[in-house]
Design a protein around this motif. Structure first.
Motif, PDB file in Angstrom:
ATOM      1  N   GLY A 166      -4.118 -10.416   3.395  1.00 46.66           N
ATOM      2  CA  GLY A 166      -2.766  -9.891   3.319  1.00 46.66           C
ATOM      3  C   GLY A 166      -1.755 -11.018   3.204  1.00 46.66           C
ATOM      4  O   GLY A 166      -1.965 -12.100   3.742  1.00 46.66           O
ATOM      5  N   MET A 177       0.855  -1.189   0.000  1.00 40.78           N
ATOM      6  CA  MET A 177       0.000   0.000   0.000  1.00 40.78           C
ATOM      7  C   MET A 177       0.884   1.230   0.000  1.00 40.78           C
ATOM      8  O   MET A 177       0.926   1.988   0.955  1.00 40.78           O
ATOM      9  N   ILE A 218     -10.999 -13.758   9.904  1.00 44.74           N
ATOM     10  CA  ILE A 218     -12.225 -13.071  10.310  1.00 44.74           C
ATOM     11  C   ILE A 218     -13.358 -13.462   9.367  1.00 44.74           C
ATOM     12  O   ILE A 218     -13.528 -12.847   8.311  1.00 44.74           O
ATOM     13  N   MET A 276      -4.093  -5.699   8.101  1.00 45.14           N
ATOM     14  CA  MET A 276      -4.395  -6.893   7.293  1.00 45.14           C
ATOM     15  C   MET A 276      -3.130  -7.401   6.612  1.00 45.14           C
ATOM     16  O   MET A 276      -2.914  -8.601   6.500  1.00 45.14           O
ATOM     17  N   LEU A 277      -2.317  -6.451   6.133  1.00 46.69           N
ATOM     18  CA  LEU A 277      -1.088  -6.834   5.433  1.00 46.69           C
ATOM     19  C   LEU A 277      -0.024  -7.307   6.413  1.00 46.69           C
ATOM     20  O   LEU A 277       0.522  -8.399   6.288  1.00 46.69           O
ATOM     21  N   VAL A 278       0.240  -6.477   7.416  1.00 47.19           N
ATOM     22  CA  VAL A 278       1.322  -6.780   8.351  1.00 47.19           C
ATOM     23  C   VAL A 278       1.065  -8.122   9.031  1.00 47.19           C
ATOM     24  O   VAL A 278       1.982  -8.923   9.222  1.00 47.19           O
ATOM     25  N   ASN A 279      -0.186  -8.370   9.399  1.00 42.21           N
ATOM     26  CA  ASN A 279      -0.517  -9.615  10.096  1.00 42.21           C
ATOM     27  C   ASN A 279      -0.986 -10.722   9.152  1.00 42.21           C
ATOM     28  O   ASN A 279      -1.433 -11.769   9.621  1.00 42.21           O
ATOM     29  N   ARG A 280      -0.913 -10.475   7.855  1.00 40.92           N
ATOM     30  CA  ARG A 280      -1.316 -11.506   6.873  1.00 40.92           C
ATOM     31  C   ARG A 280      -2.682 -12.077   7.236  1.00 40.92           C
ATOM     32  O   ARG A 280      -2.880 -13.298   7.294  1.00 40.92           O
ATOM     33  N   MET A 281      -3.612 -11.189   7.538  1.00 46.35           N
ATOM     34  CA  MET A 281      -4.928 -11.658   7.955  1.00 46.35           C
ATOM     35  C   MET A 281      -5.822 -11.935   6.755  1.00 46.35           C
ATOM     36  O   MET A 281      -5.604 -11.411   5.676  1.00 46.35           O
ATOM     37  N   ARG A 282      -6.844 -12.722   7.001  1.00 50.47           N
ATOM     38  CA  ARG A 282      -7.850 -12.981   5.971  1.00 50.47           C
ATOM     39  C   ARG A 282      -9.211 -12.602   6.523  1.00 50.47           C
ATOM     40  O   ARG A 282      -9.578 -13.011   7.623  1.00 50.47           O
ATOM     41  N   ALA A 283      -9.941 -11.808   5.793  1.00 49.10           N
ATOM     42  CA  ALA A 283     -11.320 -11.470   6.146  1.00 49.10           C
ATOM     43  C   ALA A 283     -12.194 -11.899   4.984  1.00 49.10           C
ATOM     44  O   ALA A 283     -11.844 -11.664   3.827  1.00 49.10           O
ATOM     45  N   GLN A 284     -13.293 -12.543   5.292  1.00 47.57           N
ATOM     46  CA  GLN A 284     -14.160 -13.028   4.212  1.00 47.57           C
ATOM     47  C   GLN A 284     -15.616 -12.965   4.630  1.00 47.57           C
ATOM     48  O   GLN A 284     -16.009 -13.545   5.647  1.00 47.57           O
ATOM     49  N   PHE A 291      -6.546  -0.238   9.492  1.00 47.71           N
ATOM     50  CA  PHE A 291      -7.042  -1.607   9.395  1.00 47.71           C
ATOM     51  C   PHE A 291      -6.386  -2.325   8.224  1.00 47.71           C
ATOM     52  O   PHE A 291      -5.931  -3.464   8.339  1.00 47.71           O
ATOM     53  N   TRP A 292      -6.327  -1.671   7.102  1.00 47.98           N
ATOM     54  CA  TRP A 292      -5.775  -2.263   5.871  1.00 47.98           C
ATOM     55  C   TRP A 292      -4.309  -2.626   6.082  1.00 47.98           C
ATOM     56  O   TRP A 292      -3.855  -3.680   5.661  1.00 47.98           O
ATOM     57  N   ARG A 293      -3.587  -1.719   6.738  1.00 51.37           N
ATOM     58  CA  ARG A 293      -2.173  -1.980   7.027  1.00 51.37           C
ATOM     59  C   ARG A 293      -2.034  -3.208   7.922  1.00 51.37           C
ATOM     60  O   ARG A 293      -1.155  -4.044   7.719  1.00 51.37           O
ATOM     61  N   MET A 353     -16.967 -10.841  -0.118  1.00 54.76           N
ATOM     62  CA  MET A 353     -15.614 -10.678  -0.622  1.00 54.76           C
ATOM     63  C   MET A 353     -14.606 -11.301   0.322  1.00 54.76           C
ATOM     64  O   MET A 353     -14.872 -11.501   1.495  1.00 54.76           O
ATOM     65  N   LEU A 390      -9.536  -5.869  16.646  1.00 55.22           N
ATOM     66  CA  LEU A 390      -8.548  -5.784  15.561  1.00 55.22           C
ATOM     67  C   LEU A 390      -7.101  -5.664  16.055  1.00 55.22           C
ATOM     68  O   LEU A 390      -6.236  -6.386  15.559  1.00 55.22           O
ATOM     69  N   ALA A 393     -10.589 -10.666   1.501  1.00 56.05           N
ATOM     70  CA  ALA A 393      -9.368  -9.865   1.458  1.00 56.05           C
ATOM     71  C   ALA A 393      -8.333 -10.601   2.286  1.00 56.05           C
ATOM     72  O   ALA A 393      -8.640 -11.101   3.372  1.00 56.05           O
ATOM     73  N   PHE A 404      -1.690 -14.241  10.749  1.00 55.43           N
ATOM     74  CA  PHE A 404      -2.457 -15.300  10.079  1.00 55.43           C
ATOM     75  C   PHE A 404      -3.854 -15.473  10.683  1.00 55.43           C
ATOM     76  O   PHE A 404      -4.462 -16.537  10.578  1.00 55.43           O
TER      77      PHE A 404
END
Lengths: 340, 340
Positions: free
Chosen positions: A280, A249, B244, B271-279, B267-269, A276, B235, A278, B241
């Motif tokens: 990371g 980002m 959500i 998601m990346l830093v923690n390699r999270m998945r939200a669906q 939040f978006w950051r 959706m 959050l 998403a 990993f």
């Protein structure tokens, strides 16, 4: 053999945009390599957006560079002296030497370069950036023929891999890039179906309208590597069951990610309503897949199916300026620093 | 046979919180069922948060209820008259009849109730809410023994399924509920490891601290069914990993999701830093898995491994009040309306 290495260190942490004052050129005497080590003469260095994150002290997926420590980075070079089995002077290698012109490295931390492709491909299309695009697209994006994909930084080494590999898989690909020249390049050289100039987005609403017009069937995959206004323009155009691999980002890096105001409740609701996903990812978690990547993509590079563009700066001392320019989108293709 | 059915229709769309003026009780004469149809006497009706979404005209995953149309909903009842093969008077069935006391339905849209469990379980623990919790947890949450899960609305039919099934799989489960009584119930009846009273969260920062203290190893799965302050508190405590599954967001429903300000870049950051998945998921996309759910969970309900709690309102005319109360968390367990 003993050499005087030039290195660029982190002089101070940036407070806002990166400036020259955050870097310092130093020299360091290197002795002979210990057992298991080799001495390398660096010939080309990679500049990548992730390095911006390493300059901050914030919690992230990797340790920050220490103040006065050598800036982190991957390079290609030639072995000058070896004190390790299986590696000899003259061998061409890739390693995370950092920003420098000579380094001593453990042989087991190096990767030999494949024959038959230019050595700088190991920094770009067949290196970490290309692997990042390939992994995020194939493993998280799950592309299906006939779908529509959007990717920004379209002429960069990640974006151009994502778009070209998606075309190879039969998707419709819309790129986003900064300036008419890059947009034309994405279409003409990389074969994107269209490419929008984000400098022509007057605001997020306009971005939404322009992206929507370019994607009449909606967006199935948004490969996220920029965030910011592009993200705002993409989200309302996402299709049901859309996927968003989150790779980077860059728009948020220099601002700490708080300069603009986004609407998480609205986003969250759209995640639910549109079912959706998403996710990371950080490519260093997935190096076990690197051989599969090379096996799949190296032939496509060799036969010209997947093309690449490099932007070459000359000399280690020019790396900070090239890096700052890249963060503002000033590079055209994979940013390399040639080191003589 | 001809009966006069009572129905509750949507009198007007809510402008903010739902009120009694949005509902109207009507009667309708029902004739004899056509070929393939049956006449049903409804005995119990389900009230669920998703119904709030159907009252708005906003784009969503399902068509809104028309103004003057019968409120949508699932019920259990008994067949009074059948004009269809394979279904006879006296049969107990589940169907989406809407808010009413009698209805004519196509036989193929009905599901016969299993023997040996109370009929209202088809509305809760063995119906759509239980299935929703089971599907989101197992298919998206991917629970692993030893991990930590957080779920809100812990005594509700979705939350209590998520928590109990996660305990059954060896996870540590922290619930969130409104009030001491519900929290005690989540621990004592449903076997949660702990349950926090969200009324005791003074603000998002305090929610973050209390949730963090209850989850010393961080959170691996957050089953999202409320959003709002709980989401903000969860959050920053998510692990690398983390997953959500996004099932609902009751805190956003009555406000249109714009009353509070969240920080999407942050939040978006993360998601990346923690390699999270939200669906996000909508259970109606996954009805093909319903038999697998019943096969897995019905025995666990029958043998008492998975328990359930019902909150019963009496009479169709009281459904609007019970619904409004439920949206504010006034129910204690799965909200049912008994119809005599």
């Amino acid at each position: 053999m003993s050499v005087t290495a030039k290195q660029i260190v982190l002089a101070s942490r940036p407070n806002g945009p990166v400036g020259r004052e955050n870097f310092r050129l130093e020299t360091k005497e290197l002795g002979a390599p210990d057992v298991g080590e080799v001495l390398i003469k660096v010939t080309a260095m990679s500049l990548d957006p992730y390095m911006r994150g390493r300059m901050d002290d914030a919690k992230s997926y990797a340790k920050p560079v220490e103040v006065d420590g050598v800036m982190e980075g991957g390079t290609v070079g030639e072995v000058l002296e070896s004190n390790a089995d299986g590696i000899a002077p003259g061998d061409k290698v890739f390693g995370m030497t950092g920003w420098c012109d000579h380094a001593i490295m453990r042989a087991k931390d190096l990767r030999k370069l494949p024959d038959g492709v230019p050595e700088t491909t190991a920094l770009g299309v067949l290196g970490m950036p290309g692997f990042t695009g390939w992994y995020g697209l194939t493993e998280i994006g799950e592309p299906k023929e006939g779908e529509t994909l959007v990717v920004a930084a379209a002429t960069g080494p990640v974006g151009s891999m994502v778009g070209q590999y998606a075309k190879h898989k039969g998707l419709k690909v819309i790129g986003i890039a900064g300036g008419e020249e890059k947009c034309a390049h994405a279409v003409e050289k990389f074969g994107f179906d269209a490419c929008l100039d984000h400098r022509g987005f007057s605001d997020a609403k306009d971005a939404r309208a322009q992206i929507g017009a370019a994607c009449p069937d909606g967006i199935d995959i948004y490969f996220e590597n920029v965030a910011g206004k592009v993200l705002e323009g993409v989200l309302p155009n996402m299709n049901t069951f859309g996927r968003i691999p989150i790779c980077g980002m860059i728009a948020f890096y220099d601002t700490g990610g708080t300069a603009e105001s986004y609407d998480l409740p609205k986003f969250w609701r759209s995640m639910l309503v549109n079912r959706m996903r998403a996710q990371g990812f950080i490519i260093s978690d997935h190096f076990d897949r690197f051989p599969a990547f090379l096996k799949d993509v190296a032939p496509l590079v060799a036969n010209g199916t997947i093309k690449f563009t490099e932007d070459v700066a000359e000399g280690l001392e020019n790396a900070p300026d090239a890096f700052m320019s890249m963060l503002k989108g000033g590079n055209f293709g994979k940013q390399i620093v040639r080191i003589s």
